[in-house]
Write a protein that holds these residues in place. Sequence first.
Motif, PDB file in Angstrom:
ATOM      1  N   VAL A   7      -8.585   6.319   2.229  1.00 11.09           N
ATOM      2  CA  VAL A   7      -8.465   5.748   1.012  1.00 11.09           C
ATOM      3  C   VAL A   7      -9.764   4.676   0.723  1.00 11.09           C
ATOM      4  O   VAL A   7     -10.245   4.539  -0.350  1.00 11.09           O
ATOM      5  N   GLY A  18       1.163  10.649   0.088  1.00 11.05           N
ATOM      6  CA  GLY A  18       1.570   9.062   0.139  1.00 11.05           C
ATOM      7  C   GLY A  18       2.767   8.724   0.826  1.00 11.05           C
ATOM      8  O   GLY A  18       2.858   7.864   1.390  1.00 11.05           O
ATOM      9  N   PHE A  77       0.692  -1.065  -0.091  1.00 15.37           N
ATOM     10  CA  PHE A  77      -0.222   0.059   0.085  1.00 15.37           C
ATOM     11  C   PHE A  77       0.844   1.392   0.116  1.00 15.37           C
ATOM     12  O   PHE A  77       0.507   2.180  -0.581  1.00 15.37           O
ATOM     13  N   TRP A  78       1.994   1.455   0.691  1.00 19.24           N
ATOM     14  CA  TRP A  78       2.850   2.591   1.044  1.00 19.24           C
ATOM     15  C   TRP A  78       3.514   2.782  -0.403  1.00 19.24           C
ATOM     16  O   TRP A  78       3.388   3.994  -1.069  1.00 19.24           O
ATOM     17  N   LEU A 124      -0.468   8.952  -5.136  1.00 20.28           N
ATOM     18  CA  LEU A 124      -0.881  10.381  -4.217  1.00 20.28           C
ATOM     19  C   LEU A 124       0.349  11.319  -4.107  1.00 20.28           C
ATOM     20  O   LEU A 124       0.245  12.429  -3.536  1.00 20.28           O
ATOM     21  N   LEU A 129      -4.343   7.254   6.557  1.00 22.63           N
ATOM     22  CA  LEU A 129      -4.284   7.414   4.945  1.00 22.63           C
ATOM     23  C   LEU A 129      -5.098   6.073   4.466  1.00 22.63           C
ATOM     24  O   LEU A 129      -6.038   6.244   3.532  1.00 22.63           O
ATOM     25  N   ARG A 130      -4.759   5.157   5.050  1.00 19.91           N
ATOM     26  CA  ARG A 130      -5.346   3.725   4.370  1.00 19.91           C
ATOM     27  C   ARG A 130      -6.993   3.750   4.688  1.00 19.91           C
ATOM     28  O   ARG A 130      -7.563   3.415   3.730  1.00 19.91           O
ATOM     29  N   GLY A 179       1.429   7.182   3.657  1.00 23.28           N
ATOM     30  CA  GLY A 179       0.999   6.162   3.005  1.00 23.28           C
ATOM     31  C   GLY A 179       1.240   4.904   4.083  1.00 23.28           C
ATOM     32  O   GLY A 179       0.545   3.870   3.608  1.00 23.28           O
ATOM     33  N   TRP A 233       2.017   1.976  -3.567  1.00 22.18           N
ATOM     34  CA  TRP A 233       0.835   2.371  -4.193  1.00 22.18           C
ATOM     35  C   TRP A 233       0.546   3.839  -3.790  1.00 22.18           C
ATOM     36  O   TRP A 233       0.453   4.639  -4.682  1.00 22.18           O
ATOM     37  N   SER A 234       0.580   4.069  -2.718  1.00 23.15           N
ATOM     38  CA  SER A 234       0.201   5.516  -2.400  1.00 23.15           C
ATOM     39  C   SER A 234       1.320   6.571  -2.689  1.00 23.15           C
ATOM     40  O   SER A 234       0.974   7.824  -2.933  1.00 23.15           O
ATOM     41  N   ARG A 235       2.662   6.114  -2.636  1.00 22.78           N
ATOM     42  CA  ARG A 235       3.543   7.042  -3.155  1.00 22.78           C
ATOM     43  C   ARG A 235       3.475   7.357  -4.751  1.00 22.78           C
ATOM     44  O   ARG A 235       3.730   8.607  -5.043  1.00 22.78           O
TER      45      ARG A 235
END
Length: 158
Positions: A139, A126, A114-115, A122, A135-136, A130, A117-119
């Motif tokens: 989302v 992110g 997820f981190w 976002l 944040l999760r 992230g 992905w978020s970077r």
Amino acid sequence: MHPHAALIERFYAAFARRDAEGMAACYHPEVRFSDEVFDLQGRAAGDMWRMLCANGRDLRIEASAIAADEREGRAHWDAHYTFSATGRKVLNRIDARFEFRDGLIVRHVDRFDFWAWSRQALGVPGWLLGWTPLLRGKVRARAARSLAAFQAAAASRA
């Protein structure tokens, strides 16, 4: 090739064509899907794919390492797309696990970082947040709202 491996291949071939109905046809009516964002059952799992296929204008997927036996299966897939909320390009690397009943997928679990992905999706927020549950959660809530809106719009067209 085991029939369940062929089923997984059919699922990802439909996904590559953005054929959400073909994907949903691979699911058992009692399917449960989960990943880092969603936890869905039954028709809602198919609706998530319907939404992603309808909204993913530049979505491109590549599936590999597909294997299955009588009880379970696995695959790896990479999703290339533009995250609509930010316009940022994403390459999400996902490992999938499957369970089967009556020749269909009854459990589908996708796992990704997820981190990472978020970077990509976002940017700086992110990168900084992230890894946090905050944040999760945001989302997940946004994705749930998007799916509910998609389902409502589909119901009004029916």
